[in-house]
Design a protein around this motif. Sequence first.
Motif, PDB file in Angstrom:
ATOM      1  N   TRP A   1       1.804 -13.572  -7.897  1.00  0.00           N
ATOM      2  CA  TRP A   1       1.998 -14.657  -6.935  1.00  0.00           C
ATOM      3  C   TRP A   1       0.748 -14.880  -6.093  1.00  0.00           C
ATOM      4  CZ3 TRP A   1       5.585 -17.203  -8.909  1.00  0.00           C
ATOM      5  CH2 TRP A   1       6.670 -16.587  -9.515  1.00  0.00           C
ATOM      6  N   ASP A   2       0.053 -13.798  -5.778  1.00  0.00           N
ATOM      7  CA  ASP A   2      -1.188 -13.970  -5.017  1.00  0.00           C
ATOM      8  C   ASP A   2      -2.273 -14.585  -5.903  1.00  0.00           C
ATOM      9  OD1 ASP A   2      -2.634 -13.726  -2.551  1.00  0.00           O
ATOM     10  OD2 ASP A   2      -3.775 -12.112  -3.506  1.00  0.00           O
TER      11      ASP A   2
ATOM     12  N   ALA B   1      -3.456 -15.691   1.737  1.00  0.00           N
ATOM     13  CA  ALA B   1      -4.234 -16.614   2.570  1.00  0.00           C
ATOM     14  C   ALA B   1      -3.359 -17.468   3.495  1.00  0.00           C
ATOM     15  CB  ALA B   1      -5.084 -17.523   1.682  1.00  0.00           C
ATOM     16  N   TRP B   2      -2.118 -17.745   3.124  1.00  0.00           N
ATOM     17  CA  TRP B   2      -1.306 -18.671   3.909  1.00  0.00           C
ATOM     18  C   TRP B   2       0.047 -18.145   4.355  1.00  0.00           C
ATOM     19  CZ3 TRP B   2       3.116 -19.270   1.190  1.00  0.00           C
ATOM     20  CH2 TRP B   2       3.050 -19.227  -0.206  1.00  0.00           C
ATOM     21  N   LYS B   3       0.501 -17.000   3.836  1.00  0.00           N
ATOM     22  CA  LYS B   3       1.863 -16.562   4.156  1.00  0.00           C
ATOM     23  C   LYS B   3       2.081 -16.322   5.646  1.00  0.00           C
ATOM     24  CE  LYS B   3       1.643 -11.592   3.510  1.00  0.00           C
ATOM     25  NZ  LYS B   3       2.673 -10.632   3.686  1.00  0.00           N
TER      26      LYS B   3
ATOM     27  N   THR C   1       6.741 -16.195  -1.336  1.00  0.00           N
ATOM     28  CA  THR C   1       6.348 -15.161  -0.369  1.00  0.00           C
ATOM     29  C   THR C   1       7.313 -13.985  -0.406  1.00  0.00           C
ATOM     30  OG1 THR C   1       5.312 -16.798   1.058  1.00  0.00           O
ATOM     31  CG2 THR C   1       5.891 -14.707   2.070  1.00  0.00           C
ATOM     32  N   GLN C   2       8.610 -14.257  -0.508  1.00  0.00           N
ATOM     33  CA  GLN C   2       9.584 -13.157  -0.558  1.00  0.00           C
ATOM     34  C   GLN C   2       9.396 -12.324  -1.825  1.00  0.00           C
ATOM     35  OE1 GLN C   2      10.978 -12.681   2.289  1.00  0.00           O
ATOM     36  NE2 GLN C   2      10.240 -14.695   2.904  1.00  0.00           N
TER      37      GLN C   2
END
Length: 157
Positions: A57-58, A65-67, A144-145
């Motif tokens: 996911w990264d 960078a945005w989470k 993100t989760q």
Amino acid sequence: MQLISFSLFWTIAIDIGAWVFFHLAISALCLRLPLSTFQNNAFWSRIYPWEKSGALWDKLFRVKAWKGRLIDGATLFRSGYQKKTLHGKGKADLQMFALETKRAELTHWLSILPAPLFFLWNPASVGWLMIVYAIVFNLPFIVTQRYNRGRISKMLS
């Protein structure tokens, strides 16, 4: 298919009100689910090997960078579990955090489901826009989760 017609002002007001209602109602419903609900390894919540403990996911979306800019909906509810930071580094803390990421992920999957209802009072083009909105708004939270839970799973193993 649009069954009900309102003026532009009322359509926009109803759209906004409906989304606020659905987001809050689904969040409140998921908060009422006992934590034991999330202890299973359901197909939608398990971290798969191809996710590489969240690293996928990264790599795809640069989650790191945005989470941190995402709103933590738990702040809207007294009983919410805030997930901006870890609550501890012990095994029990990590397990609790992982369970709460499942709750948050389910909340965001369920928050996509009401989107087709907007076809009832919107033209088809706006109905499709509402489906796009539901996906685009909720997908960063779901990703993100999964990213966080993958990392936590790796730490726990």
